[in-house]
Design an enzyme around this catalytic site. Structure first.
Site, mmCIF file in Angstrom:
data_model
loop_
_atom_site.group_PDB
_atom_site.id
_atom_site.type_symbol
_atom_site.label_atom_id
_atom_site.label_comp_id
_atom_site.label_asym_id
_atom_site.label_seq_id
_atom_site.Cartn_x
_atom_site.Cartn_y
_atom_site.Cartn_z
ATOM 1 C CD1 TRP A 95 -0.135 -1.404 2.993
ATOM 2 C CD2 TRP A 95 0.666 0.491 3.253
ATOM 3 N NE1 TRP A 95 0.918 -1.360 4.105
ATOM 4 C CE2 TRP A 95 1.321 0.042 4.218
ATOM 5 C CE3 TRP A 95 0.970 1.935 3.085
ATOM 6 C CZ2 TRP A 95 2.342 0.396 5.283
ATOM 7 C CZ3 TRP A 95 1.928 2.584 4.099
ATOM 8 C CH2 TRP A 95 2.512 1.886 5.124
ATOM 9 C CD GLU A 139 11.493 -3.241 -2.706
ATOM 10 O OE1 GLU A 139 11.864 -3.438 -1.421
ATOM 11 O OE2 GLU A 139 10.850 -2.590 -3.122
ATOM 12 C CB CYS A 167 11.059 -0.877 1.664
ATOM 13 S SG CYS A 167 11.117 -0.365 -0.076
ATOM 14 C CD GLU A 225 10.364 -4.205 -8.618
ATOM 15 O OE1 GLU A 225 10.227 -3.415 -7.815
ATOM 16 O OE2 GLU A 225 9.355 -5.178 -8.811
HETATM 17 P P1 ADP Z 1 2.919 -4.352 4.598
HETATM 18 O O1 ADP Z 1 3.485 -4.647 6.115
HETATM 19 O O2 ADP Z 1 3.448 -3.465 3.928
HETATM 20 O O3 ADP Z 1 1.462 -4.331 4.692
HETATM 21 P P2 ADP Z 1 2.672 -6.993 3.979
HETATM 22 O O4 ADP Z 1 3.633 -8.043 3.568
HETATM 23 O O5 ADP Z 1 1.735 -7.655 4.897
HETATM 24 O O6 ADP Z 1 3.286 -5.659 3.993
HETATM 25 O O7 ADP Z 1 1.867 -6.812 2.417
HETATM 26 C C1 ADP Z 1 2.321 -6.558 1.199
HETATM 27 C C2 ADP Z 1 1.214 -7.330 0.052
HETATM 28 O O8 ADP Z 1 1.227 -8.560 0.521
HETATM 29 C C3 ADP Z 1 0.147 -6.951 0.179
HETATM 30 O O9 ADP Z 1 -0.629 -7.048 -0.928
HETATM 31 C C4 ADP Z 1 -0.767 -7.675 1.119
HETATM 32 O O10 ADP Z 1 -2.207 -7.871 0.942
HETATM 33 C C5 ADP Z 1 -0.080 -9.055 0.548
HETATM 34 N N1 ADP Z 1 -0.061 -10.221 1.646
HETATM 35 C C6 ADP Z 1 -0.126 -10.306 2.977
HETATM 36 N N2 ADP Z 1 0.044 -11.347 3.419
HETATM 37 C C7 ADP Z 1 -0.032 -12.324 2.455
HETATM 38 C C8 ADP Z 1 -0.094 -13.815 2.168
HETATM 39 N N3 ADP Z 1 -0.010 -14.497 3.312
HETATM 40 N N4 ADP Z 1 -0.251 -14.264 1.069
HETATM 41 C C9 ADP Z 1 -0.100 -13.632 -0.071
HETATM 42 N N5 ADP Z 1 0.115 -12.143 0.034
HETATM 43 C C10 ADP Z 1 -0.102 -11.518 1.102
#
Ligand code: ADP
Length: 485
Positions: A155, A255, A289, A463
């Site tokens: 996000w 990343e 990040c 990237e």
């Molecule tokens: P942040 O802490 O920046 O929200 P996340 O790694 O939780 O980072 O989220 C980054 C992306 O990964 C988002 O699109 C989120 O919906 C997705 N995401 C979170 N958990 C999972 C999962 N278990 N499998 C696939 N995608 C995930």
């Protein structure tokens, strides 16, 4: 109050069609500055993700067979139309993410710059002809698109993190299924609509928004059709996705998180270092990040530097992103806000000292005061973990060797920053830092011409730059024999 944005699509894009989730479920997108619901979006799951993969698969043969110049033309048109509609995209981005409008506009232009860059790279996918051991043969190397790819994006840069993956993937001749973060699906959907209007063929670029990230992730990673996953997000989720991709042996670009050191030597231009730190640390309210996470300042200048830093930070303009003059918007969520509060409390409990900020800001529930803490030590959470908030912890160091050792004392290795006017030191420290990207006398280092990516547990893959295209290409070797007369 539902303040719908009528021009923004709220359905999934699958095979060129805008579709509701079969379950009929929808989810709310909120403005983090006010907590108001701004849109209701189709909540996709297994059915839609499988349909998107099938659509990407069906589109692959024609898209990859299209001459690179044809793909490039569409990508360029997409970029140009994103730039023309940058205000609309930026406004949408600010509403769902909270960042100041000027930053949102900058992100949209930055995203578009990857489409331009890769539209040019698309036509330069060179192979090789290599002399074989034996003069009657030639080794020929060609590069072909990896195939159907998946992108899972965060996000914090809801436009650019997706577009820079899409630009490289589509330029290489791959097709894509994208899952944007549930906090910020609108930027992805609007960018996708502009892409369709720019001429993307149906199925080349698909978007499945949804709240059950684990389920959509499971379907994408377990699919045999998906040949590559590109992920930007936390190291924890990255680890899971890597494991989930093992059974189908997918190619991966990861990343992941960072914990960037920002090192200021006694001999640095302190004005430049302060400018660089303000830009690096406080962009997107510290939610990037590559944000400076740990500030190390040499003993001779730490007093002056910390004082000047605190003065500048105290003047930052905090408020909703769509208000003119705002420099720091809200944090993305209650969880993010609570994490920043917890990290600051931990630093103070262990002997850190607040020079400015250190508490919630009155602008709203998710606003945190821009903060500087000095007297921090390596055991504090602010030094060990990604802060993802507008908090700058400052620690001292004595020698070059000590600075390098502290900077590398982390499992992360994404970005690092060094300020010095000593050329030899710049090279020595730059070489010694175990980070994928090093800004020397620069606080912002990302551009489409440069390879963005990390080492260690910050991930792998690049990237941008020509390396970015390689991430979506397979190398094929053919041996041409029978050349003797
Ligand atoms: P942040 O802490 O920046 O929200 P996340 O790694 O939780 O980072 O989220 C980054 C992306 O990964 C988002 O699109 C989120 O919906 C997705 N995401 C979170 N958990 C999972 C999962 N278990 N499998 C696939 N995608 C995930």
């Amino acid at each position: 109050m539902l303040d719908v944005m009528p021009t923004v699509p709220t359905q999934a894009l699958i095979g060129g069609e805008w579709l509701n989730a079969e379950s009929g479920r929808r989810f709310d997108v909120r403005d983090p500055a006010t907590g108001n619901v701004i849109a209701s979006v189709s909540d996709c799951g297994e059915v839609e993700t499988l349909a998107a993969i099938a659509a990407a698969d069906a589109a692959l043969a024609a898209w990859s067979a299209e001459p690179a110049s044809g793909r490039a033309r569409i990508l360029r048109r997409w970029a140009d139309q994103m730039i023309e509609r940058a205000d609309e995209l930026a406004w949408t981005l600010t509403r769902e993410n909270g960042k100041p409008l000027a930053e949102a506009r900058g992100e949209v232009l930055y995203g578009a710059s990857y489409l331009h860059w890769f539209s040019e790279e698309a036509t330069r996918v060179y192979g090789d002809v290599i002399p074989a051991p034996g003069s009657d043969r030639r080794i020929i190397v060609t590069k072909s698109p990896v195939g159907v790819c998946a992108a899972i994006t965060p996000w914090n840069f809801p436009n650019a993190m997706l577009i820079r993956k899409a630009a490289a993937a589509l330029a290489a001749g791959c097709t894509l299924v994208a899952k944007p973060a549930a906090e910020t699906p609108l930027s992805a959907l609007l960018a996708a609509r502009i892409g369709m209007e720019a001429g993307l063929p149906a199925g080349v670029f698909n978007v499945v928004p949804g709240t059950d990230a684990a389920e959509i992730g499971r379907v994408l990673t377990s699919s045999d059709i998906v040949r590559k996953l590109s992920f930007t997000g936390s190291t924890g989720v990255g680890r899971k996705l890597i494991a989930q991709c093992a059974p189908t042996v997918k190619r991966l670009s990861m990343e992941l998180g960072g914990n960037a050191p920002f090192i200021v030597f006694d001999d640095a231009d302190l004005d430049a270092a302060l400018d660089g730190l303000m830009a690096s640390k406080f962009r997107n309210a510290g939610q990037t990040c590559v944000c400076a996470n740990r500030v190390y300042v040499q003993d001779g200048v730490i007093g002056e530097f910390a004082e000047r830093l605190a003065k500048r930070v105290a003047t930052l303009n905090v408020g909703p992103g769509d208000r003119s003059g705002t420099e720091i918007g809200p944090l993305i969520s209650e969880a993010a806000f609570a994490k920043v509060e917890r990290m600051v409390s931990d630093a103070l409990a262990r002997g850190g000292r607040v020079l400015t900020g250190g508490a919630k800001h009155p602008a709203g529930e998710l606003f945190y005061q821009p903060t500087v803490i000095d007297g921090v030590t390596a055991d504090m959470d602010v030094m060990r973990d990604e802060i993802f908030g507008p908090v700058a912890p400052v620690a001292g160091f004595a020698t070059e060797a000590e600075a390098i050792q502290m900077a590398n004392e982390t499992e992360y290795g994404l970005a690092a920053y060094v300020y010095t006017r000593d050329l030899g030191r710049a090279w020595r420290v730059g070489d010694a830092l175990a980070h994928g990207m090093v800004g020397i006398n620069e606080g912002v280092l990302s551009s489409p011409a440069a390879p963005f990516g990390g080492v260690k547990q910050s991930g792998f893959g690049r990237e941008g730059s020509r390396y970015g295209l390689d991430d979506y290409l397979d190398v094929k070797y053919m041996l041409m024999g029978g050349l003797s007369a």
